[in-house]
Design an enzyme around this catalytic site. Structure first.
Site, short mmCIF file in Angstrom:
data_model
loop_
_atom_site.label_atom_id
_atom_site.label_comp_id
_atom_site.label_asym_id
_atom_site.label_seq_id
_atom_site.Cartn_x
_atom_site.Cartn_y
_atom_site.Cartn_z
N LYS A 177 0.79 -1.03 -0.12
CA LYS A 177 -0.22 0.05 0.15
C LYS A 177 0.87 1.21 -0.09
O LYS A 177 0.67 2.26 -0.72
CB LYS A 177 -0.87 -0.05 1.12
N ASN B 38 -15.78 -8.25 0.64
CA ASN B 38 -15.43 -6.70 0.58
C ASN B 38 -14.43 -6.25 0.03
O ASN B 38 -13.81 -5.35 0.05
CB ASN B 38 -15.29 -6.38 2.30
N ILE C 168 -22.74 12.63 2.92
CA ILE C 168 -23.07 11.25 3.41
C ILE C 168 -22.91 11.19 4.95
O ILE C 168 -22.97 9.95 5.51
CB ILE C 168 -22.48 10.25 2.23
N CYS D 95 -6.78 -0.34 2.40
CA CYS D 95 -6.83 -1.59 3.44
C CYS D 95 -8.07 -1.21 4.28
O CYS D 95 -8.06 -0.02 4.83
CB CYS D 95 -5.63 -1.97 3.77
N TRP E 19 -18.37 -6.35 7.56
CA TRP E 19 -17.43 -5.79 7.69
C TRP E 19 -16.23 -6.03 8.65
O TRP E 19 -15.25 -5.38 9.02
CB TRP E 19 -17.17 -4.14 7.59
N ASP F 111 -26.08 4.01 8.37
CA ASP F 111 -25.45 3.46 6.89
C ASP F 111 -25.61 1.96 6.89
O ASP F 111 -25.12 1.28 7.80
CB ASP F 111 -24.04 3.81 6.94
N CYS G 113 -23.92 2.01 -0.94
CA CYS G 113 -22.93 2.37 -2.18
C CYS G 113 -22.20 1.19 -2.75
O CYS G 113 -21.97 0.29 -2.26
CB CYS G 113 -22.07 3.48 -1.92
N ASP H 261 -38.38 -1.86 1.75
CA ASP H 261 -38.86 -2.56 2.82
C ASP H 261 -38.14 -2.25 4.25
O ASP H 261 -38.70 -2.27 5.27
CB ASP H 261 -38.50 -4.18 2.73
N HIS I 76 -14.68 9.06 -5.23
CA HIS I 76 -13.36 8.17 -5.25
C HIS I 76 -12.32 8.89 -6.20
O HIS I 76 -11.21 8.48 -6.39
CB HIS I 76 -13.59 6.73 -5.92
N1 GLN Z 1 -21.06 7.95 6.73
C1 GLN Z 1 -20.13 7.08 6.29
C2 GLN Z 1 -18.99 8.25 5.67
O1 GLN Z 1 -19.50 9.15 5.10
C3 GLN Z 1 -20.37 6.08 5.13
C4 GLN Z 1 -19.18 5.45 4.25
C5 GLN Z 1 -19.55 4.42 3.34
O2 GLN Z 1 -20.71 4.35 2.92
N2 GLN Z 1 -18.85 3.55 3.13
O3 GLN Z 1 -17.85 7.96 5.48
ZN ZN Z 2 -20.94 4.86 0.86
#
Ligand code: GLN
Ligand code: ZN
Length: 763
Positions: free
Chosen positions: A19, A117, A435, A520, A565, A603, A647, A660, A698
């Site tokens: 990394k 993941n 977010i 990572c 996770w 989340d 996401c 739901d 990203h």
């Molecule tokens: N609330 C988290 C953030 O904003 C959401 C991260 C994610 O979806 N992986 O970092």
């Molecule tokens: Zn996200």
């Protein structure tokens, strides 16, 4: 003689050297030649380790500069047309451009590798003219042989899996693509064969998903072409992550070995063995050591399982191997000095799994007496964990059983809640929000380090976090966002942060695994029953809310994401773990509400990746996942607005489950998949609040206002503007401050224009 093997070794290095090298190179701090040299050293050291432990068939070509799927695409010269490339070996700049985006061109989509993941880069076939630019497995094989005298087992992704994971072609065109790739694959295999390679591992994990009769014909064509092209080469057709579907057809393919996952697919594969047996002319790659879990194998049980397997395959035709690549587990327990001994004793990371494989191989070859001492040690270690007091808490089990025996529901349906919430907040049309996280600058990371080391007092650190919150509340107001967040500066990671505050979790010091590219993650270990101890997010959220008159959203990670996770215990079901987490998180949601926080986001980005690969098991998983989310969120007042976020995965086949969950608002990624999700809403109308990410976080690139406008317009062709929210794709913690502020300003600008347009249309 039975042999041992693994399907791949983690590439990140024991101290994440890989990394660090990638990031130094990207930052221009490492010259290309030095970079190649560093990666070569890392690569070779992994081979040496396996050789020293006594692994017989050592994989080569499993190493990567970013991702193995991207490598395969690059090997075939498959480069999206928006990048400048005129054939030949794909230059590093283009390779990393596809993965990470450049100033001019957006990155390729990234998505989760089966139910893990790990994220791979989705190859884009449209317009590509595949050619073999370099024989990567051959290069890897020669390197290992020349440098270390190791005759490795080259690993490649098989054509059916590669093509099924790619995009940019129509359904009917799959066969043409197979036609195009087959000669290239054949050439690779021929060259490997000429070089004297004995075994090659061809990964076809797609074989654990449902295939139709056409796919079976495709496989017959592919593997008979390979057999004809390189008749001396032995192909291990490798599957993993589940049991093989269409087993009866697969075992008739003209390959010399079939690799089965005998951990995650044990019962399904054994059923197939019972029904069809195992062909006498093939070798079985027996994936008996869990390549994804971190628990020590119960060696005695594993030996018994191997004995069971030898009913169908004589021992001389067995290769004892990991169930999948060890990419999905941390490198080594050696540097874990802080774990409780009863826990550490029950763990096995990649290096310890090498030892287990070699031991089992010895146990089969020489009889279990030969490993008697190790078998005894293993029993002692596993029962020590069983006896640890955190492992089983009857009080928690009773409470969880009680709350999960009823169907959790909000007291009013969304249509009514929506009105109450609209009355309370009076938000504009197309409200804007983010977010959750804002840039984790070097300062933030440094402060945390100093505090953890004890050089900063709690109050100094808290003061620092408050300053960050002040700065960003102010910035968010200035940018003009409607619903604010505190920024998550106190969190290293959205799962670790909660795990550290809940009972039943443990943390490694160095248990990193690759998530995507150089990123990572260090998943916590759930080893005991989960307990809520005290509020985890109330202080910072309340502080942020005290600094603004606009609503601040509370921010939690949901039960399924925390579970998916984390490395989880395997002695109770995932469903039970999820409910334990839900019960703990519900207490946090209630504490936030009590502290006056009226919007709470839970989340759940990882729901999809836990989806079982077997279709027949999916509905049940989704049902209890949805239930866990509702257990977490359904006790709040109707005027409290529950948000969620998801996401970087495929959502189109789970929209019903998403609905739901009954969250008042969901924010969901769409921009990296270039709006493909939007199609799903053409046939399914979504009836709750929803924000589709309008830009990809990203990439360091600041998107233009027009790009976001077009995303908004596309979405509003199928979604109701009155329920629509505007937000980026995901959290912003990996971004720089300046680009974040710029991008959000563009987002607000695009929103203002959209409001004018859609306000008219809804009147
Ligand atoms: N609330 C988290 C953030 O904003 C959401 C991260 C994610 O979806 N992986 O970092
Ligand atoms: Zn996200």
């Amino acid at each position: 003689m039975v042999k041992s093997s693994i399907l791949g070794y983690p590439r990140i290095g024991a101290q994440r050297e890989w990394k660090k090298a990638l990031e130094a190179y990207w930052a221009g701090k490492l010259e290309e030649a030095a970079f190649h040299e560093q990666l070569r050293e890392i690569r070779l050291s992994h081979l040496i380790k396996q050789k020293e432990q006594g692994i017989d068939l050592i994989p080569v070509g499993d190493f990567s500069y970013y991702d193995q799927v991207l490598d395969t695409a690059a090997m075939f010269g498959i480069v999206p047309q928006r990048f400048t490339y005129d054939g030949g070996t794909v230059p590093l700049s283009v390779y990393y451009g596809i993965a990470r985006g450049t100033k001019e061109a957006t990155a390729s989509e990234m998505t989760k590798w089966f139910n893990t993941n790990y994220h791979y880069i989705v190859p884009e076939l449209d317009g590509a003219a595949p050619a073999l630019t370099e024989n990567k497995p051959l290069i890897a094989y020669k390197e290992a042989k020349e440098a270390l005298g190791i005759e490795g087992k080259p690993v490649i992704i098989g054509p059916l899996t590669f093509l099924k994971l790619s995009k940019g072609y129509k359904e009917g065109e799959l066969d043409q693509w197979i036609e195009q790739l087959l000669p290239l694959y054949s050439q690779i295999l021929q060259e490997l064969s000429n070089e004297g390679v004995e075994w090659v591992q061809v990964d076809e994990p797609i074989l654990v998903t449902k295939l139709d009769s056409q796919d079976i014909q495709r496989l017959q064509k592919i593997y008979s072409t390979f057999a004809a092209a390189a008749p001396k080469l032995r192909i291990m057709l490798q599957t993993y992550f589940e049991s093989v579907e269409n087993y009866g057809d697969i075992i008739q393919l003209p390959v010399q070995g079939i690799g089965l996952d005998l951990v995650h697919g044990y019962s399904g594969n054994v059923k197939s063995l019972e029904k069809y047996g195992f062909p006498q002319d093939k070798v079985l790659g027996a994936g008996i050591i869990d390549g994804r879990g971190i628990w020590k194998a119960a060696l005695r049980d594993k030996l018994a399982q191997l004995q069971e397997i030898s009913k169908w395959v004589s021992e001389d035709r067995l290769i004892i191997q990991s169930s999948c690549s060890l990419l999905h587990v941390p490198v080594s327990l050696a540097s874990e000095i802080a774990l409780a001994p009863e826990l550490k004793g029950a763990l096995a990371f990649a290096d310890e799994k090498l030892i287990e494989l070699v031991l089992l191989t010895k146990g089969i070859n020489q009889g279990s007496e030969a490993i008697q001492a190790e078998l005894d040690d293993c029993d002692v270690a596993l029962s020590a964990l069983e006896q640890s007091p955190d492992r089983k808490r009857n009080d928690i089990r009773e409470q969880v059983a009680a709350i999960s025996s009823v169907n959790p529901e909000r007291s009013q349906p969304f249509s009514k809640r929506h009105l109450l919430q609209q009355d309370k907040w009076n938000l504009p049309l197309l409200p804007t929000t983010t977010i959750g996280s804002f840039p984790q600058s070097a300062d933030v990371r440094k402060a945390r380090r100093l505090w953890r080391k004890g050089e900063w007092s709690d109050s100094k650190y808290e003061g620092f976090i408050e300053e960050q919150i002040d700065t960003w509340i102010h910035l968010q107001e200035e940018i003009g966002l409607d619903v604010l967040v505190h920024g998550e500066f106190e969190r290293t990671d959205m799962v670790e942060f909660f795990g550290e505050k809940l009972g039943g979790f443990a943390f490694t010091q160095n248990g990193w695994v690759q998530s995507y590219g150089s990123r990572c993650v260090k998943p916590p270990v759930i080893f005991g029953d989960i307990r809520f101890e005290e509020p985890m997010t109330v202080k910072e959220t309340k502080y942020a809310q005290s600094k603004t008159s606009r609503p601040v959203k509370g921010m939690l990670t949901g039960p399924i994401t925390i579970m998916n996770w984390s490395f989880v215990r395997d002695d109770i079901s995932r469903e039970q773990i999820a409910y334990q987490l839900a019960y703990a998180l519900r207490q946090e949601v209630e504490a936030l509400e009590l502290a006056g926080i009226g919007m709470i986001q839970v989340d759940e980005p990882a729901v999809r990746e836990g989806l079982p690969l077997k279709e027949e098991e999916q509905a049940e998983y989704l049902a209890w996942s949805v239930k866990a989310f509702r257990l977490t969120t359904s006790t709040v007042k109707d005027s409290t607005q529950i948000h969620t976020h998801m996401c970087y995965c495929e959502f189109h086949d789970m929209i019903d489950s998403i609905e739901d969950m009954d969250a008042d608002v969901i924010s969901i990624e769409t921009s990296r998949s270039h709006g493909e999700l939007i199609h799903s809403f053409e046939d399914n109308t979504y009836k709750l609040g929803i924000g589709l990410g309008v830009y990809d976080i990203h990439s360091p690139r600041v998107p233009k206002v027009e790009e976001m406008t077009s995303m908004i317009d596309r979405a509003l062709r199928v979604l109701d503007p009155k329920l629509f929210w505007i937000n980026p794709d995901c959290g912003l913690k990996t971004r720089g401050t300046e680009e974040t502020v710029q991008s959000l300003k563009h987002m607000v600008e695009a929103t203002k224009a959209a409001r004018e347009k859609y306000e008219v249309s809804i009147k």
